[in-house]
Structure formats: structure tokens, C-alpha cells
Design an enzyme around this catalytic site. Structure first.
Site, PDB file in Angstrom:
ATOM      1  N   ASP A 253      -5.312   8.721  -6.765  1.00 54.61           N
ATOM      2  CA  ASP A 253      -5.815   9.561  -5.680  1.00 54.61           C
ATOM      3  C   ASP A 253      -4.756  10.628  -5.422  1.00 54.61           C
ATOM      4  O   ASP A 253      -3.567  10.316  -5.324  1.00 54.61           O
ATOM      5  CB  ASP A 253      -6.041   8.702  -4.428  1.00 54.61           C
ATOM      6  CG  ASP A 253      -6.578   9.488  -3.233  1.00 54.61           C
ATOM      7  OD1 ASP A 253      -6.339  10.712  -3.159  1.00 54.61           O
ATOM      8  OD2 ASP A 253      -7.194   8.874  -2.349  1.00 54.61           O
TER       9      ASP A 253
ATOM     10  N   HIS B 218      -6.404  16.378   1.752  1.00 49.63           N
ATOM     11  CA  HIS B 218      -5.889  16.316   0.387  1.00 49.63           C
ATOM     12  C   HIS B 218      -5.184  17.610  -0.021  1.00 49.63           C
ATOM     13  O   HIS B 218      -4.198  17.580  -0.763  1.00 49.63           O
ATOM     14  CB  HIS B 218      -7.010  15.958  -0.590  1.00 49.63           C
ATOM     15  CG  HIS B 218      -7.377  14.513  -0.557  1.00 49.63           C
ATOM     16  ND1 HIS B 218      -8.345  14.015   0.292  1.00 49.63           N
ATOM     17  CD2 HIS B 218      -6.885  13.444  -1.248  1.00 49.63           C
ATOM     18  CE1 HIS B 218      -8.440  12.703   0.119  1.00 49.63           C
ATOM     19  NE2 HIS B 218      -7.564  12.337  -0.801  1.00 49.63           N
TER      20      HIS B 218
ATOM     21  N   HIS C 110       0.852  -1.192   0.000  1.00 54.16           N
ATOM     22  CA  HIS C 110       0.000   0.000   0.000  1.00 54.16           C
ATOM     23  C   HIS C 110       0.887   1.241   0.000  1.00 54.16           C
ATOM     24  O   HIS C 110       1.916   1.279   0.679  1.00 54.16           O
ATOM     25  CB  HIS C 110      -0.894  -0.035   1.247  1.00 54.16           C
ATOM     26  CG  HIS C 110      -1.846   1.103   1.377  1.00 54.16           C
ATOM     27  ND1 HIS C 110      -1.472   2.355   1.814  1.00 54.16           N
ATOM     28  CD2 HIS C 110      -3.180   1.178   1.120  1.00 54.16           C
ATOM     29  CE1 HIS C 110      -2.525   3.152   1.832  1.00 54.16           C
ATOM     30  NE2 HIS C 110      -3.575   2.465   1.417  1.00 54.16           N
TER      31      HIS C 110
ATOM     32  N   ARG D 275      -2.641   1.228  -4.439  1.00 58.15           N
ATOM     33  CA  ARG D 275      -2.509  -0.225  -4.510  1.00 58.15           C
ATOM     34  C   ARG D 275      -2.675  -0.682  -5.952  1.00 58.15           C
ATOM     35  O   ARG D 275      -3.215   0.039  -6.791  1.00 58.15           O
ATOM     36  CB  ARG D 275      -3.559  -0.911  -3.623  1.00 58.15           C
ATOM     37  CG  ARG D 275      -3.373  -0.699  -2.140  1.00 58.15           C
ATOM     38  CD  ARG D 275      -4.463  -1.395  -1.349  1.00 58.15           C
ATOM     39  NE  ARG D 275      -5.741  -0.697  -1.447  1.00 58.15           N
ATOM     40  CZ  ARG D 275      -6.919  -1.253  -1.145  1.00 58.15           C
ATOM     41  NH1 ARG D 275      -6.983  -2.520  -0.783  1.00 58.15           N
ATOM     42  NH2 ARG D 275      -8.021  -0.552  -1.229  1.00 58.15           N
TER      43      ARG D 275
ATOM     44  N   ASP E 220     -10.710  19.068   0.607  1.00 55.35           N
ATOM     45  CA  ASP E 220     -10.646  18.928   2.067  1.00 55.35           C
ATOM     46  C   ASP E 220      -9.228  19.260   2.510  1.00 55.35           C
ATOM     47  O   ASP E 220      -8.305  19.350   1.702  1.00 55.35           O
ATOM     48  CB  ASP E 220     -11.054  17.524   2.519  1.00 55.35           C
ATOM     49  CG  ASP E 220     -10.194  16.430   1.900  1.00 55.35           C
ATOM     50  OD1 ASP E 220      -9.001  16.358   2.233  1.00 55.35           O
ATOM     51  OD2 ASP E 220     -10.715  15.649   1.081  1.00 55.35           O
TER      52      ASP E 220
ATOM     53  N   LYS F 270      -5.996  -0.119  -8.408  1.00 55.72           N
ATOM     54  CA  LYS F 270      -6.861   0.878  -7.776  1.00 55.72           C
ATOM     55  C   LYS F 270      -6.777   2.192  -8.539  1.00 55.72           C
ATOM     56  O   LYS F 270      -5.829   2.449  -9.283  1.00 55.72           O
ATOM     57  CB  LYS F 270      -6.449   1.099  -6.313  1.00 55.72           C
ATOM     58  CG  LYS F 270      -6.698  -0.105  -5.417  1.00 55.72           C
ATOM     59  CD  LYS F 270      -8.175  -0.398  -5.263  1.00 55.72           C
ATOM     60  CE  LYS F 270      -8.414  -1.541  -4.294  1.00 55.72           C
ATOM     61  NZ  LYS F 270      -9.871  -1.807  -4.099  1.00 55.72           N
TER      62      LYS F 270
ATOM     63  N   ASP G 287      -9.032  14.723  -4.000  1.00 61.04           N
ATOM     64  CA  ASP G 287      -8.630  13.385  -4.408  1.00 61.04           C
ATOM     65  C   ASP G 287      -8.604  13.259  -5.935  1.00 61.04           C
ATOM     66  O   ASP G 287      -7.600  12.928  -6.548  1.00 61.04           O
ATOM     67  CB  ASP G 287      -9.637  12.408  -3.764  1.00 61.04           C
ATOM     68  CG  ASP G 287      -9.542  10.978  -4.274  1.00 61.04           C
ATOM     69  OD1 ASP G 287      -8.874  10.720  -5.277  1.00 61.04           O
ATOM     70  OD2 ASP G 287     -10.168  10.104  -3.651  1.00 61.04           O
TER      71      ASP G 287
ATOM     72  N   CYS H 234      -3.744  12.266  -2.867  1.00 60.86           N
ATOM     73  CA  CYS H 234      -2.879  12.216  -1.683  1.00 60.86           C
ATOM     74  C   CYS H 234      -1.655  11.336  -1.904  1.00 60.86           C
ATOM     75  O   CYS H 234      -0.621  11.523  -1.247  1.00 60.86           O
ATOM     76  CB  CYS H 234      -3.653  11.770  -0.450  1.00 60.86           C
ATOM     77  SG  CYS H 234      -4.202  10.059  -0.470  1.00 60.86           S
ATOM     78  N   TYR H 235      -1.735  10.403  -2.860  1.00 60.61           N
ATOM     79  CA  TYR H 235      -0.575   9.561  -3.141  1.00 60.61           C
ATOM     80  C   TYR H 235       0.512  10.318  -3.890  1.00 60.61           C
ATOM     81  O   TYR H 235       1.608   9.779  -4.103  1.00 60.61           O
ATOM     82  CB  TYR H 235      -0.996   8.289  -3.885  1.00 60.61           C
ATOM     83  CG  TYR H 235      -1.827   7.386  -3.010  1.00 60.61           C
ATOM     84  CD1 TYR H 235      -1.259   6.750  -1.910  1.00 60.61           C
ATOM     85  CD2 TYR H 235      -3.183   7.219  -3.240  1.00 60.61           C
ATOM     86  CE1 TYR H 235      -2.021   5.953  -1.077  1.00 60.61           C
ATOM     87  CE2 TYR H 235      -3.959   6.434  -2.410  1.00 60.61           C
ATOM     88  CZ  TYR H 235      -3.371   5.804  -1.330  1.00 60.61           C
ATOM     89  OH  TYR H 235      -4.129   5.022  -0.495  1.00 60.61           O
TER      90      TYR H 235
END
Length: 302
Positions: A178, A236, A124, A172, A233, A175, A226, A180-181
Site C-alpha cells: 500500500d 495517499h 502493524h 502487516r 486521494d 498483506k 494506494d 501510504c506505508y
């Protein structure tokens, strides 16, 4: 600092019945890392009861090397990383707190190459960041990393987290991307580049395009999110901003700092794009570069 619990750590909110929590303590200390200066240093140092935090962390330490997030809570790589940040910022590193940590961490590297949250878990992005960063607090130099984990496998898994079409990163296998990654996976890139000597493991231009085109709210609110269908938010906005800074910078290891203060504190950075208004970010602590070492030095003062 009113949220410090009598047990030693920081809780998530003020009030009765709030358990001290490793993640809350980690976040509280990094908040102080950002604001500390000569004017408020003495007040901050007096407000942090270091010995109580030390005893509290010892109560969370497990024989296998892992840490509970809170009393009778979960154990995972995230807890290990947060605990080691706290331990090293406050200068309370000792054998009791670090015993078996390395052994437990390396066993969390999965067959894919990344790190899972616990033994036998799926790799992850967030846990991979926590696992690699945590190891930097426990080794003396980059070469030791090759003896502990499969670095090439980690790099292979990391570069596959960036998707060619979107340019963003997923957490992952199979998936969606996103925002934040951009930090959790994006920070792995400068760390591993500095350790291996590779020039660019993540395509910074493509990641920056995803951030600016798909994560930025261009309406009345601003901030980052995201992905296009989501709302902005604070979480993020913070981590996408850090990822954007990483896209516009390069990092390297200062050997003098590494010898004096440890590998995790030794990262320095420079800008690839002078037009980027964001501060340079430390890839291990995800706060402005140099501020963790400054805080550590403050706490070492007599």
C-alpha cells in the site's frame, strides 16, 4: 483555529457537538507548524490555549500510561504518538502526562518485532511508526532504545515489509503493499539508520520505482494512490509524497539539538538526489525538516 473545542483540543470540523480529538489536534498543530512565521506567530500563539489543551490531555491520560483518543474513546499507540507530538510541540511535558508511557509502549512490541496498536495486538506498519517515534520523545539518547525494546527484531520485521517483486511496503505480514506505508514503514528506515549506523535498511530505489510506476496517477487528476487499481486521494498523496522524499534523502542526528531540545527534534537530512523536487521530510513528524523545532522555539518565546 475556529475548530478548537471549549474543552481544549481541536475537533475534526466546525460546529456543535464536535468532540475534541487527539488525532485532529495533532493534525491541526502540524498544519500550523508548516505555515507559522514571524508575521503570523503572535496570532497563532494567542489562538492556542495551551493550558486548556494540557488539562484536556490530562483528562484523557490513563493510569497504565495510555491515552484515550477522545473522551471515552479507544486507546492505542496512535493516540500515544499524537499526544506526545502535541505535548512536546507546546512545551507542556510533565510527569503526570508521561507517567507509565514508556512501560505501556514497550509492551506493545509484538513477538514479530513491530508494534501493535495495543497490548497483544498484531504488529502493524502504522503502529510501528507511532510506537518507535513516541519512544523518541521519552528517551534522552539513542542508546537507551536498546534497553527498552528489541531493536534487531524491529529491524527484521521492518525489512520484511518491503516486498521484492513490487518494491513497495505492506503494513502487516502477508498483506498487500500500500502506497501510504512508504511513509509509515519507510520512515522507520531513516530513524533506525540514524540510531544504529546502518547505511540502508529499506531499498530506496525499489520503493521509489513502486511509487512512481504504481502509485502515481498519470491521467487528468495527478496525485498518488494506494495501488494501481485504486483512486487518488489526499491521504495517499500526502504520505506517498513523504515516502518519495525519504527515498531521495538521508538522515542523521544532531547531538547539539538532541541535548537542548530532545531526541525527537534532532533529526537533520540531506538529499541523495538533487533532481528530486520534494522538500526534505522529518521522519518523526512527517512534515518539512526543521519546522517542528522552529514551532517549538516560537512557542517558548516570552
Amino acid at each position: 483555529m475556529d475548530e478548537t473545542d471549549t474543552a481544549g483540543g481541536f475537533s475534526g470540523a466546525e460546529g456543535e457537538y464536535q468532540l475534541p480529538h487527539i488525532a485532529s489536534t495533532y493534525a491541526a498543530l502540524l498544519s500550523l507548524v508548516i505555515v507559522i512565521d514571524d508575521d503570523n506567530y503572535e496570532r497563532i500563539k494567542k489562538g492556542i490555549i495551551v493550558e486548556k489543551i494540557h488539562q484536556w490531555l490530562l483528562s484523557l491520560k490513563q493510569p497504565n500510561g495510555s491515552f484515550f483518543m477522545h473522551t471515552n474513546g479507544e486507546t492505542d499507540v496512535r493516540a500515544m504518538y499524537c499526544a506526545l507530538v502535541i505535548i512536546n510541540l507546546l512545551g507542556i511535558k510533565d510527569k503526570k502526562l508521561t507517567e507509565n508511557c514508556v512501560e505501556w509502549l514497550v509492551n506493545c512490541q509484538s513477538y514479530e518485532g513491530g508494534f501493535g496498536g495495543d497490548l497483544m495486538d498484531e504488529a502493524h506498519g502504522g503502529y510501528a511508526f507511532c510506537g518507535l517515534s513516541a519512544l523518541l520523545f521519552l528517551i534522552d539518547n539513542p542508546k537507551q532504545l536498546y534497553d527498552l525494546i528489541d531493536v534487531d527484531s524491529l529491524i527484521s520485521w521492518m525489512v520484511k515489509r518491503q516486498y521484492a517483486m513490487e518494491g513497495g511496503c505492506s503494513g502487516r505480514t502477508n498483506k498487500l503493499v500500500d502506497g501510504c506505508y512508504s511513509t509509515w514503514v519507510g520512515s522507520l528506515s531513516p530513524i533506525l539508520e540514524a540510531i544504529t549506523g546502518a547505511e540502508e535498511l529499506i531499498n530506496r530505489e525499489k520503493l521509489e520505482n513502486y511509487i512512481l510506476c504504481c502509485c502515481q496517477d498519470k491521467g487528468q487528476f495527478g496525485g498518488f494512490k494506494d495501488k494501481p487499481t485504486m483512486r487518488v486521494d489526499f491521504y495517499h498523496t500526502n504520505y506517498v509524497s513523504c515516502g518519495l522524499s525519504i527515498c531521495n534523502s538521508f538522515h542523521f542526528i544532531d547531538e547539539k539539538i538532541m541535548k537542548e531540545d530532545g531526541l525527537a527534534f534532532s533529526f537533520k537530512a540531506g538529499k541523495l538526489n538533487d533532481n528530486c523536487p520534494l522538500e526534505l521530510v522529518d521522519p518523526v513528524f512527517t512534515v518539512p525538516i526543521g519546522t517542528p523545532l522552529r514551532f517549538k522555539k516560537y512557542m517558548e518565546r516570552e
